[in-house]
Every structure is written in structure tokens, then in C-alpha cells.
Enzyme design. Structure first.
Site, PDB file in Angstrom:
ATOM      1  N   SER A 101       0.836  -1.196   0.000  1.00 19.13           N
ATOM      2  CA  SER A 101       0.000   0.000   0.000  1.00 19.13           C
ATOM      3  C   SER A 101       0.879   1.258   0.000  1.00 19.13           C
ATOM      4  O   SER A 101       1.788   1.388   0.807  1.00 19.13           O
ATOM      5  CB  SER A 101      -0.897  -0.024   1.235  1.00 19.13           C
ATOM      6  OG  SER A 101      -1.674   1.121   1.239  1.00 19.13           O
ATOM      7  N   THR A 122      -1.559   2.574  -8.110  1.00 23.00           N
ATOM      8  CA  THR A 122      -2.622   3.292  -8.804  1.00 23.00           C
ATOM      9  C   THR A 122      -2.033   4.332  -9.743  1.00 23.00           C
ATOM     10  O   THR A 122      -2.478   4.489 -10.888  1.00 23.00           O
ATOM     11  CB  THR A 122      -3.555   3.947  -7.764  1.00 23.00           C
ATOM     12  OG1 THR A 122      -3.974   2.920  -6.873  1.00 23.00           O
ATOM     13  CG2 THR A 122      -4.752   4.567  -8.422  1.00 23.00           C
ATOM     14  N   ASN A 181      -1.310   5.388   3.158  1.00 25.00           N
ATOM     15  CA  ASN A 181      -1.457   6.073   1.869  1.00 25.00           C
ATOM     16  C   ASN A 181      -2.667   6.998   1.953  1.00 25.00           C
ATOM     17  O   ASN A 181      -3.740   6.586   2.366  1.00 25.00           O
ATOM     18  CB  ASN A 181      -1.660   5.008   0.775  1.00 25.00           C
ATOM     19  CG  ASN A 181      -1.759   5.623  -0.609  1.00 25.00           C
ATOM     20  OD1 ASN A 181      -1.742   6.847  -0.763  1.00 25.00           O
ATOM     21  ND2 ASN A 181      -1.871   4.764  -1.603  1.00 25.00           N
ATOM     22  N   SER A 189      -5.452   5.624  -0.659  1.00 23.67           N
ATOM     23  CA  SER A 189      -5.308   4.176  -0.751  1.00 23.67           C
ATOM     24  C   SER A 189      -6.523   3.556  -1.440  1.00 23.67           C
ATOM     25  O   SER A 189      -7.672   3.885  -1.118  1.00 23.67           O
ATOM     26  CB  SER A 189      -5.148   3.606   0.651  1.00 23.67           C
ATOM     27  OG  SER A 189      -4.945   2.236   0.567  1.00 23.67           O
ATOM     28  N   SER A 190      -6.245   2.664  -2.399  1.00 23.89           N
ATOM     29  CA  SER A 190      -7.365   1.983  -3.061  1.00 23.89           C
ATOM     30  C   SER A 190      -7.912   0.950  -2.076  1.00 23.89           C
ATOM     31  O   SER A 190      -7.171   0.103  -1.596  1.00 23.89           O
ATOM     32  CB  SER A 190      -6.876   1.279  -4.315  1.00 23.89           C
ATOM     33  OG  SER A 190      -6.017   2.108  -5.042  1.00 23.89           O
ATOM     34  N   GLY A 245      -2.490  -3.431  -2.302  1.00 23.16           N
ATOM     35  CA  GLY A 245      -1.201  -4.057  -2.030  1.00 23.16           C
ATOM     36  C   GLY A 245      -1.228  -4.898  -0.783  1.00 23.16           C
ATOM     37  O   GLY A 245      -2.160  -4.837   0.026  1.00 23.16           O
TER      38      GLY A 245
HETATM   39  N1  LIG Z   1       5.096   8.248 -10.063  1.00 22.10           N
HETATM   40  C1  LIG Z   1       4.741   8.992  -9.014  1.00 22.10           C
HETATM   41  N2  LIG Z   1       5.068  10.289  -9.008  1.00 22.10           N
HETATM   42  C2  LIG Z   1       4.742  11.049  -7.965  1.00 22.10           C
HETATM   43  N3  LIG Z   1       4.067  10.639  -6.887  1.00 22.10           N
HETATM   44  C3  LIG Z   1       3.704   9.354  -6.842  1.00 22.10           C
HETATM   45  C4  LIG Z   1       4.022   8.474  -7.908  1.00 22.10           C
HETATM   46  N4  LIG Z   1       3.557   7.286  -7.568  1.00 22.10           N
HETATM   47  C5  LIG Z   1       2.955   7.412  -6.355  1.00 22.10           C
HETATM   48  N5  LIG Z   1       3.041   8.650  -5.913  1.00 22.10           N
HETATM   49  C6  LIG Z   1       2.545   9.177  -4.641  1.00 22.10           C
HETATM   50  O1  LIG Z   1       2.304   8.126  -3.753  1.00 22.10           O
HETATM   51  C7  LIG Z   1       0.938   8.114  -3.358  1.00 22.10           C
HETATM   52  C8  LIG Z   1       0.454   6.684  -3.263  1.00 22.10           C
HETATM   53  O2  LIG Z   1       0.391   6.111  -4.514  1.00 22.10           O
HETATM   54  P1  LIG Z   1      -0.729   5.106  -4.952  1.00 22.10           P
HETATM   55  O3  LIG Z   1      -2.054   5.596  -4.506  1.00 22.10           O
HETATM   56  O4  LIG Z   1      -0.545   4.816  -6.361  1.00 22.10           O
HETATM   57  O5  LIG Z   1      -0.352   3.881  -4.095  1.00 22.10           O
HETATM   58  P2  LIG Z   1      -0.954   2.407  -4.210  1.00 22.10           P
HETATM   59  O6  LIG Z   1       0.159   1.519  -4.457  1.00 22.10           O
HETATM   60  O7  LIG Z   1      -2.056   2.421  -5.182  1.00 22.10           O
HETATM   61  O8  LIG Z   1      -1.475   2.218  -2.759  1.00 22.10           O
HETATM   62  P3  LIG Z   1      -2.744   1.386  -2.291  1.00 22.10           P
HETATM   63  O9  LIG Z   1      -2.391  -0.029  -2.342  1.00 22.10           O
HETATM   64  O10 LIG Z   1      -2.937   1.861  -0.910  1.00 22.10           O
HETATM   65  O11 LIG Z   1      -3.829   1.747  -3.189  1.00 22.10           O
HETATM   66  C9  LIG Z   1       0.204   8.879  -4.429  1.00 22.10           C
HETATM   67  O12 LIG Z   1      -0.947   9.470  -3.889  1.00 22.10           O
HETATM   68  C10 LIG Z   1       1.234   9.902  -4.831  1.00 22.10           C
HETATM   69  O13 LIG Z   1       1.201  10.965  -3.926  1.00 22.10           O
HETATM   70 MG   LIG Z   2      -3.985   2.181  -5.120  1.00 23.31          MG
END
Ligand SMILES: Nc1ncnc2c1ncn2[C@@H]1O[C@H](COP(=O)(O)OP(=O)(O)OP(=O)(O)O)[C@@H](O)[C@H]1O
Ligand SMILES: [Mg+2]
Length: 1089
Positions: A117, A122, A167, A170-171, A397
Site C-alpha cells: 500500500s 494506482t 497512503n 489508498s485503493s 497491495g
Molecule cells: N510516479 C509517481 N510520481 C509522484 N508521486 C507518486 C508516484 N507514484 C505514487 N506517488 C505518490 O504516492 C501516493 C500513493 O500512490 P498510490 O495511490 O498509487 O499507491 P498504491 O500503491 O495504489 O497504494 P494502495 O495499495 O494503498 O492503493 C500517491 O498518492 C502519490 O502521492
Molecule cells: Mg492504489
């Protein structure tokens, strides 16, 4: 690495992943390969903003937690249509590879994004989607589809994402989206599948976390009007379901996001009334949370629950169009239908709360599922033909919380399955490649998590099966009985741990509470608390509630609770949550296995959601459980590196003479020649069908090293040639310029010389012509003179001849006679004319006729003077004696005074009257007249100057033939009578005055009285007469007249000097006399000027 600009990207500059690498861009090249070096490489790249690293075709993505400038349209262009290893690692390279393989080779793709996570799954999925949207075809229809696909994200994120401690976005559901393309590669639609929304979050959130975003977005962003319609209040604190401690999240603008969501819903295709219904449901959930219950005692001794404050209930019922009493009853009673019976039991307060929360959770999760269905309806492909598919899997995650429950169990199971498929597919792919390339396969040792999957999903004794069994078992079943069951069934399993299992080694493990079991997941051990497992798995909603919902006068609600329809009463139990999930995961896995997988493995660099921090232990843990090391090992088993022959030859051909600069034959042979030439040992590589396999990264690096050295030489060579070329062209240019300059100069010099010669020639020519002309002129002149002379001589000669000839015809001297005759005639004419024209007889007449002939000049002048003398004589002859005397006097005056005394000119015009006083006629002077025995020649009034003061006394001055007399003016008495012979001299001044001194001869009778100093207006006359008379009187013919401005006067005793000075002109008076001293009398004469 300097960013390549678009222009450079378009140019066919072949670069490689290997160029300008920070650390190594592909982990398979890591040397030596240890966990430390692996982490170090990740850190090194992360510190240099290189967040992507490859393991073969797998992309490791580090979450930068800040926006990096590597997702720009320019970057998209840079990676577009480039080979995977051509540029530095990027998620775009993977997306491009997947898309092109789908479009060009018709291979369905899936992009599997895993990671814990907050690792960025996402975000990664969105990057992939946006890349594909950017590079695929364009057109109105296609753009609309793209837009809808992309805009489904904000809608689902608003309803399915929430802030957790890990997060902020978070999804809380799993999402798998199939994007469908037509044969050209243009998107035509999509299908979204969602997996198990974490609905428990609707009613309760762990500390530091929030409910789903939509609640906060609605309250912050909706207009007052909308809120009024939804009977909501903007204040979060009014709602029990909204946790307050982290209602506001940094960097999250709920109000703005609400607008984004509304906009996205509109783009996706939601109707206005649908949006309204959705919001009403969201509002209803909030209202539901506010309904509270109180106990009411019943006669049977049980407490029955009652709604405390019916206001919220009322409002909620109004919102959803539910009859209030029906819902109210559903919170107090429960009807259990079995076969033909219907039994109604009362609910106590805690059961009522349970029912309320179950309703809220169901409402929300069903709403979410409905949203997915609705979106799918909008984005589904229109045509029924087979589509190419690209699946993007963004699932929650792997999660380890302090308190892990059923949801975490399910989520982690899902991740376990994904890891499984990852291992399977990677291995399979690797094996397939070896077979394809005809390379011998060596077995690789790696951890296979199939055993853990089996522990969970085995149909006979898997944990999920146990749970379902326990749920269906009649009798009292609780979470604890479920745990007991696990303890017996799974005790032997090496990945299962529980305190009370038969496995004695956990009996004393105090980190394992009694109500928990622990699973050693591939990613780590997770402790699950069994509490709630049964309930959550059962996911029960009392039928009364679902029926109440079905009765609602609200289109959407009715759809969401179909089981509430009394006509379709289904007595069978609905499938459990665990069962459903297992089923859908199974479907998903089967689906994925049919596709070509692409992996993005997201790694979270730190727990603080902060940029630039790299927490070693955290990354190490993720690297371990994601099995990244195994991944590298698998990839390197046998051969670490492989490359197609063509790029390989292209890259290293400069290392061998035969292949440089061009290899004509098949590329494989070229590579063989190259390797042989480089003397790489044969164990180090193998020739596949289309690729060369290099066993050791060292070999590759030594090749690279050689290449770099060679490139330097080549660069030097290019420089050399270029410099030579540059100098040569410069030289040639100079030479050409020099020739031009010289030509121009020569021309100029010649021109100058020519003009000089020309002007000199002209000069010489002109001199010579002049000389010639002058010579001719001289000759001509001479000739002319000769001719003239000849003519003259001839004329004279002829004249002489003629005269000589004719002389004999004329009489001698006739000419002289004629001459004298003519002269006589002329003279005659002259004299007669003169006689006729005689001028006036006046002696002063000045006219005289002009002479007619020049030869008369002398005669004419002479005649004039004769004439003048003659007329003067004539004039004189007319004078009487008296008149003659007058003129003689005047003449004498002129002789004496002319040009000597200034007074003279004024006297010329005055006639000398002599007697001015007429004494004889004046009776007053009778006596005086009688005393005069002689004739008076002159009588005038004079002033006698007194020597004492210079003043004058009037006296009568008389002159006779022999004397002069001075008499008194009044009486006429004679004062002095002096005989003229006694007068020695007379002195006068040169000036315009009337003073004169009569000086007497010394020793004479008159001299006793001294000289006389007199002044008179008729000085000239007096003195002239004195002199004339005096001269004639005695034989004294000379009387001195002394004219000077200073003379001495002898008065009785002494001599006094009289001095004349020029004085200022005075009005009226003439000269004035002043005595200066004893010896000086000064006469001041007014200047005449
Ligand atoms: N490539 C990127 N560039 C900039 N910021 C990023 C990038 N990837 C992720 N982030 C930052 O990290 C945060 C968390 O990313 P994301 O929501 O994609 O996580 P996740 O893996 O989907 O988590 P979860 O499993 O909780 O959904 C985003 O809100 C963003 O602020
Ligand atoms: Mg996500």
C-alpha cells in the site's frame, strides 16, 4: 542523464539503456549480485531521480513522492516506438512495448502492478493508461472513448479510495480494467472488474484514517442548495460515520475533487438524475450512521430496541422514499423464514446497531458495484467483434496492520495469488524463451508460494473452506470455533502458526495471542485476529431490511436490493464473501494466464510519504517479499544477458575490423565473427536463434568497456577528419578569396597604369601639337608680315612711281600758295568771329571763346591776355583822381596786410571813408575843427588803452597831412598832437583785432608822453592812411609797420609788453585787454574759427 529533446528523439540516434547509466539500469547486470548491492543500486538510482529499474522486462518502480519531470508529452514522444532497452528504464518503455506487441503482434496484454500500500500502483496504472491514450490513434470517436476510460478513474477513486495510515489515497478495492482495442490499435471500450471493497470502513475507521473520500468531498464541495436538498450539514462532526481526527488531509482538496468527480461522471455518461440518486444514497448512509437506539423493556423480560431520535430516520426515509414505519420496524424485529414458517424475533440494542451498520455497509458497497456496472455500460465496446485486450490490474497491495482482520486476509491472499502468477509466468516465459532460442535449460531454485496459496484456498482444508464450513455449520458457531477448527486442520502446515495448534513450538510464543493465527506469507508474517471473520464472511443483511429497501420509492435503491423482492424469496443462503472472492480471484488468474504479462513492481522508499528518503530496511523487506532477488536469479540462471543479434552487432561492430563499419552478411554471422575476433571464451555466451546469450555481466561490461575506448578513438578520428575538413575548406576559401583579391588588384593596378600612360601621352601630344601649331602660326605671321611689307613697299613704290610720273603735270610751289591762301582764309574767319563775339568789357569777366583750330593755341591765349589788359586800361581810364587815390590806398593796404593780419580780409569790401565823424559839421567839435589848420584826412573814434588797467578811453583820432591828433571825445579838446615825422613805427598783431601801437621816435617832442596803444574798428584804414600820409609828409618814405603778436610799448616811464593770445569767442565784444602785471598787457582775441 540530459533529457533528449524531441528533435533528438526523432533522429535515428541509437542509444542504449547502457549509455549514461546510473548504477545499472537492469538488475541482471548487477555484479556481484547480492541483496546489498541490489539495494545499493536502487538507492543510488533513487538518489539520482531514476525511479525505474529493470529486471529483464520487469519494471521496478520506486515511489518518488513528488512530481518528477519525466511524465511530460515530450517524454511520451521520446519513448514512442522505441525498443525496450533502447532508452533508460521507464514505465513508458513497458507501456510502449505492451501496446506495440498488442497492436502489431495481436497478443493480448496484461499489466500487473503489485506492491504494498502506497507504493504507487494506482499512479503507475494511470501512467500506463495515459501513455497508451497518448500514443494510440486519434479521432473524435476514439478520443471520446479514451476520455471516458480515463475519467472512470476519478469516479472510482472517490468512492473506492480512502486515506489510510499508509497512503492518503489508498485503493480500498481491487480493480482490473480491460481496455479493448480494434485491429488498428484504437481503443474502442473497456470493462472494469472490481474486487471486494473494504466496506467495513463505511461504519468504522481505524485511528488516523478516513472514510471513503466521497463523503468528505460531498460535504466540502457541494453547493448549499444541493446540501439542502440532501438534508445534509457541511459540518463533518455532525456525522457518526465520519472520523474526525484526520478529516482534512494535507494536499487533498476535497471541494475541488468533488467538482472533478462530478465532471468525470458527466463525461463518463451519468445522467443528471443518476448523479442525484447516487448522492442521495451517500447522504442516506451518513444519515443512517446518525440513527441511534435505546432499549425498551418488554413484558417477556427482554429489551427491545427503539429508535432514539426519529429525526434522522425520518430524513433518511424521505431521501430514499422509504416508509418510515417499515424501516423503524426493521430495526426492532427480525423475521426468520424457514421452509414454511415465519418467525419474528425482537432485536436488542446491539443487534439493532449491527443491523444498522450492516445496512450502511451493504448500501455503500452495492452502490459502488452499481457504479462499476454503470461505468461499464458507458464504456463498453459497441461492436461485438473480437477485440485486442490490454488488462491493467491495480489491486490493493499487501497489507500488514497492527490489527489485521478478514479484509487483510483476503487482500493478502489476493497478493499471494498474484505473486504465484508472477512466478509461474516469469518462469514459463524464461523457459519458453530458452526453448524458442534453442538454448539448454538449467533448473533454477526459487521460492514458490504455491504452498501458501494452497493453505488458503484448498477446497478441502484451506482456510477459506474451513471458514465457509464453519459459517454453514448448524449450532453455535463463533470466531473462536473457527480458530479451533483451523488449529486442528492446519496445524501441520509450515506456513500456519497458532498458539493452540498442535504444533507445540508455538505454545510458548507470546507474540501470538490466543484469538489469532499467523500466516507466513511470501511477503512476511501476518497476524490475523479471528474476531469478525465469521460475520464478515457471512455478510448477512436481515431480510426485513432488504425488503424495506426494496419497498423504497427510489429507483436506484430498488435495484440495489433485488433479494428484497417478496416474489423472489430465496431461502438459499447467499454465497459467502470468502467464497465469492476466491471465485473471482480464480477467474482473474485464469484470465491473466491467457495474456502476455508485463510487470510493474512498485516499491515504497519510506513510511513517511516523504520525497528523497530511502529507508534501507523497508526497501530490503519489500525486495525480499516481492521476490525480486529470485526474479533476477531466474533471469540470470544460465545467461544473465541476452540481446538480439542486430542491435548487438550494431552496438559492438566497431570492435572488429571485419564488421566495421559495415557487415554485409547475416547478422548472426557478424556477431560470431565479432565474438571470435574479440576472443571471448565460448563458455561465456551461447548463440540462440535470434539472440546471443551472455552468461556473465562481466563479459558484457568488458564489451562495453572496449566499446567506450573504441568510441573515444572513433570520436578522435571523427574529430580529426572533421578538423582536417574544416581547415581544408577554410584554406580553400582563403585561396579562392586570395585569387579574387589578386585579380581585382591587378586589374586596378593596370587600370591605374593605363590612365597614367594615357594622360602622359595626351600631355606629350598636346605639347607637340602646340609646338607644331605655334611653329605654323609663326610662319604664317611672318608670311603675313612679309606680304604686308611687300604691299607697303609696293604701295610706296607705286606712289613714288605715280608721283614721279605725275609730277611733271603740276606747277611747282602751287601747294605752298594754296596752303597760305587757306591759312589766310582761316585766320580771317577766326578774327572776324572773335570780333563778332567779343566778351564783356568788365575786367572781372572770365569768358573767352574757344579756339577753333589747334594751331591757333598760342595766339588765342595771347589774344586773351591782350584783350584783358586792354579792357582793364579802358576801365582805369574812366577813374577820377579821388577814386584813384581810394584804390591806391586799398592797394597799399593790401601790400601791408594781405596774408599778414587776420583782420585784413574783412576790410577789403569796406570803402575807406576817411571822415567818419564829420567834425566840421558837428557843432560839438567846433573848437577842434577850428584848431585844425590843415585838411583832416581821417577822423575816427578810437580807444586809448590805459596802461594801468588795460581799459580803453574813447578818443577822437584825427590825421592831417603832417600830424595825427588825439582829442577828447566829449569836449573835443586836443589831448595830443604828434607830427608824423616823430612816428617811428606802428605795431599790430597778426590777429583779428583792432589794437595798434604808435611808437614815437626817441628824443622827439611827442615822445615825452610815451607811445600810444589804441584800438579802432578801422585799423586797416587808419594804418594805411598813416603810412601814406607819413611817407608823403616828410621825406620820410619809410614808416615801419611791425606785425607780430608780441611787441613792446614805451609808456611814459616804462616799457610794457603787449601780448596777443587766442581767447574763447565772446558774444558781441571784440578783443579785450587786461593788465597782467607791470610789464605785461594781455589782449585776448576771440578766435575767428
Ligand atoms: N510516479 C509517481 N510520481 C509522484 N508521486 C507518486 C508516484 N507514484 C505514487 N506517488 C505518490 O504516492 C501516493 C500513493 O500512490 P498510490 O495511490 O498509487 O499507491 P498504491 O500503491 O495504489 O497504494 P494502495 O495499495 O494503498 O492503493 C500517491 O498518492 C502519490 O502521492
Ligand atoms: Mg492504489
Amino acid at each position: 542523464r540530459p533529457p533528449l529533446n524531441k528533435h533528438a528523439a526523432n533522429m535515428e540516434v541509437k542509444t542504449s539503456l547502457l549509455d549514461n547509466m546510473i548504477g545499472v539500469g537492469d538488475m541482471v547486470l548487477l555484479e556481484p549480485l547480492t541483496e546489498d548491492s541490489f539495494i545499493e543500486n536502487l538507492r543510488n538510482r533513487f538518489d539520482h531521480n531514476e525511479i525505474y529499474t529493470y529486471i529483464g522486462s520487469v519494471v521496478i518502480s520506486m515511489n518518488p513522492y513528488r512530481s518528477l519531470p519525466i511524465f511530460t508529452p515530450e517524454k511520451v514522444e521520446e519513448y514512442r516506438n522505441r525498443n525496450f532497452y533502447e532508452l533508460s528504464p521507464h514505465i513508458y518503455a513497458l507501456a510502449d512495448e505492451a501496446y506495440r506487441s498488442l497492436r502489431d503482434q495481436d497478443k493480448d496484454q496484461c499489466i500487473l502492478i503489485t506492491g504494498e500500500s502506497g507504493a504507487g500502483k494506482t499512479e503507475a496504472s494511470k501512467l500506463v493508461m495515459s501513455y497508451v491514450a497518448a500514443v494510440c490513434g486519434k479521432g473524435q470517436e476514439v478520443n471520446k472513448v479514451k476520455e471516458q476510460l480515463l475519467q472512470s478513474n476519478p469516479v472510482l477513486e472517490a468512492f473506492g479510495n480512502a486515506k489510510t495510515v499508509r497512503n492518503d489515497n489508498s485503493s480500498r478495492f481491487g480493480k482490473y480494467m480491460d481496455i479493448e482495442f480494434d485491429f488498428k490499435g484504437d481503443p474502442v471500450g473497456g470493462v472494469i472488474s472490481n474486487y471486494l471493497l473494504e466496506k467495513s470502513r463505511v461504519v468504522k475507521q481505524p485511528r488516523g484514517e478516513r472514510n471513503f473520500h466521497i463523503f468528505y468531498q460531498l460535504l466540502s464541495g457541494a453547493s448549499d442548495d444541493t446540501l439542502r436538498k440532501l438534508k445534509l450539514d457541511r459540518d463533518f462532526s455532525k456525522y457518526n460515520y465520519l472520523s474526525l481526527d484526520s478529516a482534512n488531509v494535507n494536499g487533498l482538496d476535497d471541494a475541488a475533487n468533488f467538482r472533478t468527480v462530478r465532471n468525470a461522471m458527466q463525461i463518463v455518461g451519468f445522467m443528471e438524475d443518476e448523479v442525484q440518486s447516487v448522492l442521495e444514497l451517500v447522504a442516506a448512509v451518513l444519515k443512517l450512521g446518525n440513527i441511534e437506539f435505546k432499549p425498551e423493556s418488554r413484558s417477556n423480560g427482554y429489551d427491545e430496541s427503539r429508535v432514539k431520535d426519529k429525526n434522522d430516520l425520518k430524513e433518511m426515509c424521505e431521501l430514499l422514499g422509504i416508509e418510515q414505519s417499515v424501516l423503524e420496524r426493521a430495526f426492532s424485529y427480525r423475521t426468520v423464514e424457514a421452509k414454511l414458517e415465519k418467525v419474528s424475533t425482537t432485536l436488542n440494542v446491539s443487534q439493532a446497531y449491527y443491523a444498522r451498520d450492516a445496512l450502511a455497509k451493504n448500501l455503500y458497497s452495492r452502490l459502488f458495484s452499481w457504479l462499476v456496472t454503470r461505468i461499464n455500460e458507458s464504456i463498453k465496446a459497441q461492436s461485438k467483434t473480437r477485440h485486442k485486450v490490454m488488462g491493467v490490474l491495480d489491486i490493493y497491495g499487501f497489507e500488514i496492520f497492527e490489527d489485521n482482520s478478514f479484509e487483510q486476509f483476503i487482500i493478502n491472499y489476493c497478493n499471494e495469488k498474484l505473486q504465484q502468477i508472477f512466478i509461474e509466468l516469469t518462469l514459463r516465459e524464461e523457459q519458453e524463451e530458452y526453448i524458442r532460442e534453442d538454448i539448454e535449460w538449467t533448473n533454477i531454485e526459487y521460492f514458490n508460494n504455491a504452498v501458501i496459496c494452497d493453505l488458503i484456498e484448498n477446497n478441502q482444508n484451506g482456510i477459506l473452506a474451513m471458514l465457509d464450513e464453519e459459517c454453514l455449520r448448524p449450532g453455535t458457531v463463533t470466531d473462536i470455533t473457527f480458530l479451533d477448527k483451523l488449529n486442528t486442520v492446519c496445524a501441520e502446515h509450515q506456513h500456519f502458526e497458532s498458539r493452540l495448534s498442535k504444533n507445540s513450538k508455538f505454545l510458548t510464543d507470546h507474540s501470538l495471542p490466543h484469538s489469532c493465527f499467523r500466516i507466513q506469507h511470501y511477503a512476511g508474517k501476518v497476524l490475523y485476529r479471528v474476531e469478525g471473520f465469521m460475520d464478515k464472511n457471512n455478510d448477512l443483511l436481515y431480510r426485513d431490511l432488504s425488503q424495506a429497501m426494496y419497498k423504497a420509492n427510489h429507483k436506484l435503491i430498488k435495484q440495489l436490493f433485488p433479494e428484497g423482492n417478496p416474489a423472489k424469496v430465496n431461502l438459499k443462503r447467499p454465497p459467502t464473501a470468502g467464497f465469492q472472492f476466491k471465485h473471482s480471484v480464480g477467474t482473474l488468474m485464469r484470465n491473466l494466464q491467457t495474456k502476455n504479462p508485463n510487470y510493474i513492481r512498485c516499491v515504497k522508499p519510506n513510511d513517511k510519504k516523504a520525497p528523497r528518503i530511502f529507508t534501507d530496511s523497508l526497501v530490503r523487506h519489500q525486495v525480499a517479499y516481492l521476490g525480486l532477488m529470485e526474479n533476477v536469479r531466474v533471469r540470470r540462471a544460465g545467461y544473465a544477458y541476452r540481446q538480439a543479434y542486430e542491435p548487438c552487432l550494431e552496438r559492438y561492430k566497431m570492435l572488429c575490423k571485419q564488421t566495421w563499419p559495415h557487415w554485409k552478411g547475416p547478422t548472426r554471422e557478424g556477431v560470431e565473427v565479432l565474438m571470435a575476433d574479440l576472443q571471448v571464451s565460448t563458455e561465456e555466451f551461447a548463440y540462440g536463434n535470434s539472440k546471443i546469450f551472455i552468461r556473465n555481466p562481466r563479459t558484457l561490461f568488458s564489451l562495453e568497456e572496449k566499446r567506450r575506448g573504441c568510441l573515444e578513438n572513433l570520436a578522435a578520428l571523427i574529430q580529426k577528419i572533421y578538423r582536417g575538413w574544416k581547415c581544408r575548406t577554410h584554406f580553400l576559401l582563403l585561396k579562392r578569396s586570395q585569387v579574387v583579391v589578386a585579380a581585382w588588384y591587378r586589374r586596378y593596378a593596370q587600370q591605374k597604369k593605363y590612365t597614367q600612360i594615357k594622360s602622359a601621352t595626351i600631355m606629350v601630344q598636346s605639347y607637340s601639337r602646340g609646338w607644331k601649331a605655334r611653329k605654323i602660326l609663326r610662319e604664317l605671321k611672318h608670311q603675313k608680315r612679309c606680304e604686308e611689307a611687300a604691299t607697303t613697299i609696293a604701295a610706296y613704290w607705286h606712289g613714288t612711281q605715280v608721283r614721279r610720273e605725275y609730277r611733271k603735270f603740276f606747277r611747282a610751289n602751287a601747294g605752298r600758295k594754296i596752303y597760305s591762301f587757306i591759312m589766310q582764309r582761316l585766320m580771317q574767319k577766326y578774327f572776324l568771329g572773335l570780333k563778332r563775339d567779343l566778351p564783356s568789357m568788365s575786367p572781372i569777366g572770365g569768358s573767352w571763346p574757344t579756339r577753333p583750330y589747334r594751331f591757333l593755341d598760342t595766339a588765342h591765349t595771347e589774344l586773351r591776355s591782350i584783350f584783358h589788359h586792354w579792357r582793364c586800361k579802358k576801365y582805369r581810364s574812366r577813374f577820377t583822381d579821388e577814386r584813384k587815390a581810394v584804390f591806391e590806398e586799398k592797394l597799399q593796404a593790401s601790400e601791408i596786410f594781405k596774408d599778414k593780419k587776420a583782420l585784413y580780409p574783412s576790410s577789403v569790401g569796406q570803402p575807406f571813408r576817411g571822415d567818419y565823424l564829420e567834425i566840421s559839421k558837428n557843432p560839438k567839435y567846433q573848437k577842434l575843427s577850428s584848431a585844425m589848420d590843415e585838411k583832416v584826412l581821417l577822423a575816427d573814434m578810437v580807444n586809448k588803452i590805459n596802461r594801468a588797467n588795460g581799459k580803453g578811453t574813447a578818443r577822437i583820432f584825427l590825421l592831417t597831412k603832417n600830424n595825427f591828433v588825439l582829442a577828447d571825445q566829449k569836449t573835443g579838446q586836443v589831448k595830443a598832437s604828434v607830427p608824423l615825422p616823430d612816428l617811428a613805427s606802428i605795431s599790430v598783431s597778426t590777429q583779428n583785432d583792432g589794437f595798434f601801437a604808435l611808437k614815437l621816435k626817441e628824443g622827439s617832442a611827442g615822445a615825452t608822453k610815451g607811445d600810444f596803444l589804441l584800438s579802432s574798428e578801422h585799423l586797416i584804414e587808419i594804418i594805411t592812411k598813416l603810412r601814406r600820409t607819413g611817407a608823403t609828409a616828410v621825406n620820410h618814405n619809410h614808416l615801419d609797420i611791425d606785425i607780430s603778436d608780441e611787441f613792446l610799448v614805451q609808456f611814459k616811464q616804462d616799457k610794457v609788453c603787449v601780448k596777443f593770445v587766442q581767447g574763447a569767442p565772446k558774444n558781441g565784444n571784440g578783443a579785450s585787454c587786461k593788465r597782467k602785471n607791470n610789464r605785461l598787457l594781455e589782449v585776448s582775441v576771440p578766435s575767428t574759427a
